[in-house]
Design a protein around this motif. Sequence first.
Motif, PDB file in Angstrom:
ATOM      1  N   VAL A  73       0.956  -1.158   0.066  1.00  0.00           N
ATOM      2  CA  VAL A  73      -0.059   0.135   0.040  1.00  0.00           C
ATOM      3  C   VAL A  73       0.978   1.361   0.031  1.00  0.00           C
ATOM      4  O   VAL A  73       0.441   2.192  -0.744  1.00  0.00           O
ATOM      5  N   LEU A  86      -7.281   1.886   2.091  1.00  0.00           N
ATOM      6  CA  LEU A  86      -6.810   0.311   2.651  1.00  0.00           C
ATOM      7  C   LEU A  86      -7.858  -0.376   3.249  1.00  0.00           C
ATOM      8  O   LEU A  86      -8.679  -0.226   4.207  1.00  0.00           O
ATOM      9  N   VAL A 105      -0.752   5.663   4.690  1.00  0.00           N
ATOM     10  CA  VAL A 105      -2.309   5.333   4.392  1.00  0.00           C
ATOM     11  C   VAL A 105      -3.257   6.554   5.249  1.00  0.00           C
ATOM     12  O   VAL A 105      -2.718   6.757   6.516  1.00  0.00           O
TER      13      VAL A 105
END
Length: 152
Positions: A73, A86, A105
Motif C-alpha cells: 500500500v 486500505l 495510509v
Amino acid sequence: ASEIIKVIKKTMDMHVSVRINPWDVRKDGMTAEESLKVAKELEKAGADSIQLTARTISYLYDGNEKNPFLVYVDRLIDEIDIPVILGGSLRDMKSMNDVLNNTEVELMSMSKPFVAQADFLADWKANGEGVSICQSCNNCYSKKTSTCFKHF
C-alpha cells in the motif's frame, strides 16, 4: 474496467472507487507488479480512488516481518496520484492507529466487522479502545446474506 470508468465519468457526476487485490497468490496469478500497472491504468481511465482488499493476505504474512499488504500500500500510494483506501482485516483500534501513524495510509474501509457487530465503533468510542468480535471467517459472505453466523 477502464471503459466502464470512462462511461461513468462522462455521463455521471460521481466518485468512482475501484477495488483491486494486490496479488492473488495463485499459480500464474496476478503479481504485485502487475496490480501496480492495473492501478495506474485505472487512474488514467478516471478512477477517483483505489481500494485495496485481499482475501489471500494470510498466505504471505507470518507475523514476523512487516505485513506485505502494508509494504504494497505504501508503494502504491507513492506511484499513483489518487487516494488509496486500505481494506482487509481491519478489526481493532490499535492496529488501525498503527497503520495511520506508521504508513502513508489516510483512508481505511471495513465491512465484515459491521456485520458481526453493527455498533462496534460506538463501543470503541465509549471504551476508548477495542477489538471487533469479527474473526474474518467469511461465513457472513459465503451465504450472501451479510449475517454473522458465528456470533448470532
